[in-house]
Design a protein around this motif. Structure first.
Motif, short mmCIF file in Angstrom:
data_model
loop_
_atom_site.label_atom_id
_atom_site.label_comp_id
_atom_site.label_asym_id
_atom_site.label_seq_id
_atom_site.Cartn_x
_atom_site.Cartn_y
_atom_site.Cartn_z
N SER A 1 0.59 -1.05 0.22
CA SER A 1 0.04 0.38 0.04
C SER A 1 0.92 1.42 0.26
CB SER A 1 -1.45 0.09 1.20
OG SER A 1 -1.99 -0.84 1.05
N GLU B 1 2.56 2.12 -3.35
CA GLU B 1 1.53 2.62 -4.06
C GLU B 1 1.01 3.78 -4.51
OE1 GLU B 1 -3.48 0.89 -6.13
OE2 GLU B 1 -2.12 -0.12 -3.81
N GLN C 1 2.11 5.75 -7.54
CA GLN C 1 1.28 7.30 -7.48
C GLN C 1 1.17 8.99 -7.29
OE1 GLN C 1 -2.25 6.27 -5.67
NE2 GLN C 1 -3.00 4.62 -6.71
#
Length: 398
Positions: A162, A165, A169
């Protein structure tokens, strides 16, 4: 102590849901204990929340359901971090008067803590049943601890993914903004330089005294070098963002004409340096002529800047079906030492410089990147008196 937000609790429930083996673990817990309800619970200083359950007795709890913290034994486990195992509540002197079994009608209970790798207490892996069970056995407790460690490991992996990621982003957004900035910067820098260059070319076509002519040529030389610096800076910034050197094979002019335009610009900007030219381009080579011109300009500018003053620079460009494209630039000058040669095509590497040779040290790096984009390479040979850079790409290599 900092309380856990609702968003964090929801994130923890979702993290457990992302672990594919949770349902198998809860099923296995019921099988090895003979008990009818098992769960992974998130336990904080304020909350007891079921993250995943296996309910075979109609206990009535599902993922996201909450029990009042003070009514659970897990609240105590969170404080002492030890497993609790009860075979038969009614016959256990330590637990028969405890409020939790009375509230929920329990006769058997087992719960072990789930501790994350950073030492934080996540919650518990537990099982309950309204009937007694023979669970005070080493292999059962060992299995529970193993399952709890496995869940903790998966939670750490899910959390790391998480974070990775989210970071990707964020980097993607930053890269997009920086790409937009680079594009605007290139436009805003090139426009005034082009205007200056056009204005000085018009001046040079008219009649000027010797002093103004010299000043105009200085301006012309400065704009030529500034254009090169802007191109190199933008390409370097773009390359560092991962997009690399982009090629466009829709060429407005043939390669020979493009190379001659570069030489004309340098002859005007540096009339004191003779440039000997030999061109024999007799076969079409698939290449981005604008990028080849940029590469050639960097090599030629480097040769003029670092060559012996007044000595000629030799340029040879040739192509054929057998050898592909080859462009060489040779200047007279001091030999390049071995240490400098090793780092010559790295960014900001300039080797020894003399007054008037100032720069960012990006020219040869950008040239090598353009060569790589064409599946080619740049070779350098340094002797006692001459330095030769040769750019080669195979025939129809791209």
């Amino acid at each position: 102590m900092k309380s856990i937000s609702k968003a964090d609790l929801q994130h923890d429930i979702e993290s457990i849901a992302k672990i594919p083996i949770i349902s198998n673990i809860l099923n296995a817990v019921c099988r090895i204990t003979g008990m009818g309800f098992s769960a992974v619970a998130r336990v904080t200083d304020l909350h007891w929340i079921a993250c995943a359950t296996n309910d075979e007795i109609g206990f009535g709890l599902g993922p996201g359901d909450e029990l009042k913290l003070e009514t659970t034994i897990c609240h105590e486990i969170r404080q002492h971090r030890n497993a609790v195992v009860i075979d038969h509540v009614s016959e256990d002197s330590d637990w028969k008067n405890h409020h939790t079994p009375k509230i929920y009608g329990l006769e058997s209970y087992i719960s072990v803590p789930i501790i994350l790798s950073n030492g934080d207490f996540f919650g518990t892996l537990c099982a309950i049943d309204p009937n007694p069970a023979n669970i005070k056995q080493k292999h059962i407790l060992d299995t529970f601890h193993l399952f709890a460690e496995l869940i903790a490991t998966h939670l750490n992996v899910v959390d790391d993914l998480s974070v990775a990621e989210a970071k990707m982003q964020e980097q993607a957004k930053e890269a997009e903004l920086r790409e937009q900035f680079i594009a605007m910067l290139g436009h805003d820098l090139r426009n005034p330089v082009t205007a200056i260059s056009n204005a000085v070319e018009l001046q040079l076509r008219g009649k000027m005294d010797e002093r103004n002519l010299r000043l105009a040529k200085i301006i012309q030389d400065a704009t030529l070098r500034t254009r090169g610096l802007i191109d190199n800076i933008l390409d370097f910034a773009s390359g560092k963002l991962g997009s690399g050197i982009k090629l466009d094979f829709n060429n407005p002019a043939d390669l020979e004409t493009t190379l001659k335009q570069v030489i004309t610009e340098f002859r005007l900007a540096s009339p004191e340096v003779p440039i000997a030219l030999k061109i024999a381009i007799d076969d079409a080579v698939k290449a981005d002529h604008k990028r080849i011109a940029q590469l050639f300009s960097n090599l030629l500018g480097n040769a003029i800047s670092h060559g012996t003053k007044g000595k000629p620079v030799e340029v040879e460009a040739k192509s054929s079906k057998h050898t592909g494209l080859e462009i060489s630039v040779t200047n007279v000058g001091e030999p390049i030492d071995e240490l400098t040669l090793k780092h010559l095509f790295k960014p900001f590497s300039r080797g020894k410089i003399r007054p008037g040779q100032e720069g960012l040290g990006l020219g040869l790096f950008i040239a090598s990147e353009i060569a790589k984009a064409h599946h080619g390479a740049i070779e350098v040979r340094s002797s006692d008196s001459k330095i030769r850079f040769t750019f080669k790409i195979p025939h129809h290599s791209t």
